[in-house]
Design an enzyme around this catalytic site. Sequence first.
Site, mmCIF file in Angstrom:
data_model
loop_
_atom_site.group_PDB
_atom_site.id
_atom_site.type_symbol
_atom_site.label_atom_id
_atom_site.label_comp_id
_atom_site.label_asym_id
_atom_site.label_seq_id
_atom_site.Cartn_x
_atom_site.Cartn_y
_atom_site.Cartn_z
ATOM 1 N N ASP A 75 0.833 -1.207 0.000
ATOM 2 C CA ASP A 75 0.000 0.000 0.000
ATOM 3 C C ASP A 75 0.869 1.260 0.000
ATOM 4 O O ASP A 75 0.358 2.378 -0.085
ATOM 5 C CB ASP A 75 -1.015 -0.010 1.155
ATOM 6 C CG ASP A 75 -0.361 0.081 2.522
ATOM 7 O OD1 ASP A 75 0.877 -0.052 2.612
ATOM 8 O OD2 ASP A 75 -1.098 0.266 3.517
ATOM 9 N N SER A 76 2.200 1.083 0.034
ATOM 10 C CA SER A 76 3.102 2.222 -0.147
ATOM 11 C C SER A 76 2.851 2.881 -1.506
ATOM 12 O O SER A 76 3.229 4.027 -1.721
ATOM 13 C CB SER A 76 4.573 1.784 -0.055
ATOM 14 O OG SER A 76 4.836 0.709 -0.932
ATOM 15 N N GLU A 117 9.694 -3.995 10.218
ATOM 16 C CA GLU A 117 10.135 -2.714 9.637
ATOM 17 C C GLU A 117 10.767 -1.801 10.678
ATOM 18 O O GLU A 117 10.167 -1.546 11.744
ATOM 19 C CB GLU A 117 8.915 -2.019 8.971
ATOM 20 C CG GLU A 117 9.296 -0.694 8.315
ATOM 21 C CD GLU A 117 8.268 -0.191 7.303
ATOM 22 O OE1 GLU A 117 7.296 -0.918 7.001
ATOM 23 O OE2 GLU A 117 8.455 0.945 6.827
ATOM 24 N N ASP A 156 -1.241 -6.288 -0.222
ATOM 25 C CA ASP A 156 -1.237 -5.564 1.055
ATOM 26 C C ASP A 156 -2.659 -5.078 1.321
ATOM 27 O O ASP A 156 -3.258 -4.403 0.475
ATOM 28 C CB ASP A 156 -0.298 -4.356 0.910
ATOM 29 C CG ASP A 156 0.361 -3.972 2.201
ATOM 30 O OD1 ASP A 156 0.093 -4.621 3.226
ATOM 31 O OD2 ASP A 156 1.168 -3.016 2.181
#
Length: 266
Positions: free
Chosen positions: A44-45, A183, A83
Site C-alpha cells: 500500500d506504499s 520494519e 497488502d
Amino acid sequence: MAMLTVKEIKARKGKSPIVMVSAYDYVSAKVCAEAGVDIILVGDSLAMTLLGYDSTLPVTVEEMMVFVKAVRRGAPEGFVVADMPFMSYQESVESAVRNAGAFVKFAGASAVKVEGASDAVLSAIDRMVDAGIQVMGHIGLTPQSSVFSEGYRVKGRGIEEAKALIGQAKALEEAGVFAIVLECVPEPLGADIADAVDVPVIGIGAGRFCDGQVLVFSDIVGLYDRILPKFVRRYANGYEVVSSAVKRFVEEVRSGIFPGEENVYK
Ligand code: KIV
C-alpha cells in the site's frame, strides 16, 4: 519457474535469504520476476510512491485490486502478496475475510499482508487462515497506524518496546502467519525477533540478520525521492533516466528531429 509455495518459503528460514520487492504494476512485476525475486508484495506504499498521497491511508481495496491484477499479469508464476489497505481488515473479522478473499479469488493474489498484532488483527488473521487464505504479518513501524500517532520512527529501541515486539511476533506466528515483515528496528532486535519465531522474518530497516529483505521498487530504481530512509539502497537513478528521456523527446519534437525517417510510413 513454478510458483513458490508457502511451505517452500518457510523452509528457506535461516538457510537462504528470501528476496521480496514491493512492486505495483505489470512492468515492474515482470522485471522482478525476470530478476528472480521470490515474493512480490503489492504494497500500500503505492499510495505515496505511485499515487502521490502523503500517507498510505487513502488507498482503497478497489484501487489495490487493480494493481494486484496488473502484478499478477506481469508475474504469472510469481508469489504475489496483496497488502490490505487501511480499514479493510480493522473494522470486523467478517469484512477482513471478505476483502482478503477478494484479493485471492478475483485479483489472483497468493496471500495477503496485514499490519499490527492487536487482538482484533490476530482474530482476523485466525479466521483468514481458517478460510484457507495465506497471511503475512507486519510489525515494527506500521505506517497505517504510525502516521498520525507518532510519525515514522525506529521502533523497539527501549527494552519494553523491544519485548512487546518479540511478543507480537510470537502472537502472529501463533495466529498462523507464514512470514512476518519487520520494519525499522535496531539490528540486534531484528536478530532476536528472527530467532524467536519459526516463520521467516523479512526485514526492511531491520538489519542484516533477518531471514530475508524487502525494499520498494521505486526506491531500488530511484523513482521516488520525497522520503529516503537510511535503510534504502538505490541501485539506479531512475528519475534522472526517465526525466532526461522525456526532456529529449520534448526537444526533438520542437526541433523537428523526431519523427525521423525510420519512424514514418512510406
Ligand atoms: O507497503 C509496502 O510497500 C510495505 C513494504 C515496505 C513492506 O509494506
